[in-house]
Design a protein around this motif. Structure first.
Motif, PDB file in Angstrom:
ATOM      1  N   GLN A  51      29.905  49.731  44.742  1.00  0.00           N
ATOM      2  CA  GLN A  51      29.320  48.617  45.498  1.00  0.00           C
ATOM      3  C   GLN A  51      29.988  47.297  45.138  1.00  0.00           C
ATOM      4  O   GLN A  51      30.284  46.477  46.001  1.00  0.00           O
ATOM      5  N   ARG A  52      30.191  47.115  43.824  1.00  0.00           N
ATOM      6  CA  ARG A  52      30.835  45.874  43.375  1.00  0.00           C
ATOM      7  C   ARG A  52      32.263  45.789  43.915  1.00  0.00           C
ATOM      8  O   ARG A  52      32.718  44.727  44.356  1.00  0.00           O
ATOM      9  N   LEU A  53      32.950  46.924  43.884  1.00  0.00           N
ATOM     10  CA  LEU A  53      34.328  46.969  44.369  1.00  0.00           C
ATOM     11  C   LEU A  53      34.377  46.664  45.862  1.00  0.00           C
ATOM     12  O   LEU A  53      35.229  45.887  46.321  1.00  0.00           O
ATOM     13  N   ALA A  54      33.453  47.223  46.639  1.00  0.00           N
ATOM     14  CA  ALA A  54      33.435  46.996  48.087  1.00  0.00           C
ATOM     15  C   ALA A  54      33.141  45.543  48.417  1.00  0.00           C
ATOM     16  O   ALA A  54      33.620  45.030  49.432  1.00  0.00           O
ATOM     17  N   ALA A  55      32.367  44.885  47.561  1.00  0.00           N
ATOM     18  CA  ALA A  55      32.001  43.484  47.826  1.00  0.00           C
ATOM     19  C   ALA A  55      33.093  42.504  47.407  1.00  0.00           C
ATOM     20  O   ALA A  55      33.133  41.372  47.893  1.00  0.00           O
ATOM     21  N   ASP A  56      33.979  42.925  46.500  1.00  0.00           N
ATOM     22  CA  ASP A  56      35.030  42.027  46.012  1.00  0.00           C
ATOM     23  C   ASP A  56      36.124  41.853  47.064  1.00  0.00           C
ATOM     24  O   ASP A  56      36.379  42.759  47.864  1.00  0.00           O
ATOM     25  N   PRO A  57      36.811  40.705  47.049  1.00  0.00           N
ATOM     26  CA  PRO A  57      37.965  40.535  47.943  1.00  0.00           C
ATOM     27  C   PRO A  57      39.037  41.572  47.596  1.00  0.00           C
ATOM     28  O   PRO A  57      39.393  41.757  46.436  1.00  0.00           O
ATOM     29  N   GLY A  58      39.514  42.248  48.586  1.00  0.00           N
ATOM     30  CA  GLY A  58      40.522  43.288  48.358  1.00  0.00           C
ATOM     31  C   GLY A  58      39.932  44.598  47.883  1.00  0.00           C
ATOM     32  O   GLY A  58      40.663  45.571  47.673  1.00  0.00           O
ATOM     33  N   GLY A  59      38.630  44.651  47.720  1.00  0.00           N
ATOM     34  CA  GLY A  59      37.998  45.872  47.246  1.00  0.00           C
ATOM     35  C   GLY A  59      38.108  47.017  48.236  1.00  0.00           C
ATOM     36  O   GLY A  59      38.247  48.181  47.857  1.00  0.00           O
ATOM     37  N   ALA A  60      38.055  46.670  49.531  1.00  0.00           N
ATOM     38  CA  ALA A  60      38.181  47.714  50.556  1.00  0.00           C
ATOM     39  C   ALA A  60      39.537  48.401  50.448  1.00  0.00           C
ATOM     40  O   ALA A  60      39.645  49.617  50.638  1.00  0.00           O
ATOM     41  N   ASP A  61      40.585  47.624  50.131  1.00  0.00           N
ATOM     42  CA  ASP A  61      41.926  48.218  49.953  1.00  0.00           C
ATOM     43  C   ASP A  61      41.917  49.238  48.818  1.00  0.00           C
ATOM     44  O   ASP A  61      42.505  50.315  48.939  1.00  0.00           O
ATOM     45  N   LEU A  62      41.260  48.867  47.709  1.00  0.00           N
ATOM     46  CA  LEU A  62      41.219  49.781  46.558  1.00  0.00           C
ATOM     47  C   LEU A  62      40.403  51.031  46.867  1.00  0.00           C
ATOM     48  O   LEU A  62      40.759  52.141  46.463  1.00  0.00           O
TER      49      LEU A  62
END
Length: 201
Positions: free
Chosen positions: A140-151
Motif C-alpha cells: 500500500q505504501r509503495l502504491a501511494a509513493d511517487p513512482g511506486g506503480a512502476d515498482l
C-alpha cells in the motif's frame, strides 16, 4: 495497518484460517480441562482415605481420653488407643499425599495439553498472518509513493507470469512497454500487484 484483504477470495481464506486457529485453540483448552477433571477424579480415593483417617484418629483419640478416666488401668488403656489414633493420622496423611500428587499430575497434563497445541497452531498460523499484514502495508505504501506503480509493475513482471496472460500485449511486449513508461500497462501491472497482495487498486 490492514488486518484482512480487500479482495473477497483472499479475505474469506483469511477469515476461515483465523476461525480455524481460534477453534483449534478452543478445542485444545476444552480437551485439556476435560482431561484435568478426569485426572482429578483419581484423587477421590485419597479424599476418602483422608476423611476415614481423620474420623478414625478423632474417634480413637476420644476413646483414649475416655479410657484414661478409668481408675487404675486408664493410663494403660489410653496408650494403645493413642497409637491407633496416630495410625489413623498416617492414613489421613497418605490420602492428602495422594491428592497432592494427582493434583500436580492434573495441572502438568493440563498445561501440556494447552501449551503444545496452542504453540503449534500459533507457529503455523501467526507468521503467515503477520507476513501478509506487513506485506500489504508495504505494498500500500509503495502504491501511494511517487513512482511506486512502476515498482509494483516491475515486481509483477519479474514474478509469476500466470496473470499476465489476461493483459493485452502491446507491440514489443509488456516489458518493453514498461521500459517505455506506458501508463496503461504500468497501471494494469500495478493493479495485478495489488490484487496479488489482496488489495484493490
Amino acid at each position: 495497518m490492514r488486518l484482512y484483504a480487500q479482495t473477497p477470495a483472499r479475505r474469506i481464506r483469511q477469515v476461515l484460517a483465523d476461525l480455524s486457529a481460534a477453534a483449534l485453540i478452543y478445542a485444545a483448552v476444552k480437551l485439556a480441562l476435560a482431561v484435568h477433571d478426569a485426572i482429578e477424579r483419581l484423587a477421590d480415593p485419597g479424599r476418602k482415605a483422608e476423611s476415614a483417617g481423620n474420623s478414625l484418629s478423632d474417634g480413637l483419640a476420644d476413646a483414649g481420653d475416655a479410657a484414661s478416666k478409668v481408675p487404675f488401668v486408664g493410663g494403660q488403656l489410653k496408650k494403645p488407643l493413642r497409637s491407633a489414633a496416630e495410625a489413623g493420622t498416617g492414613l489421613a496423611d497418605a490420602g492428602r499425599s495422594l491428592q497432592d500428587t494427582v493434583g500436580h499430575v492434573a495441572t502438568l497434563t493440563t498445561v501440556a495439553l494447552i501449551v503444545i497445541p496452542v504453540v503449534f497452531v500459533l507457529l503455523l498460523w501467526l507468521p503467515l498472518r503477520l507476513r501478509w499484514i506487513r506485506r500489504s502495508a508495504v505494498t500500500q505504501r509503495l502504491a501511494a509513493d511517487p513512482g511506486g506503480a512502476d515498482l509494483l509493475a516491475l515486481r509483477v513482471l519479474t514474478g509469476s507470469q500466470r496473470e499476465l496472460a489476461a493483459l493485452p500485449t502491446p507491440p514489443g511486449g509488456l516489458a518493453d512497454a514498461w521500459r517505455r513508461g506506458d501508463k496503461q500497462v504500468i497501471a494494469d501491472l500495478a493493479a495485478i500487484g495489488l490484487r496479488q497482495a489482496g488489495l484493490r487498486a
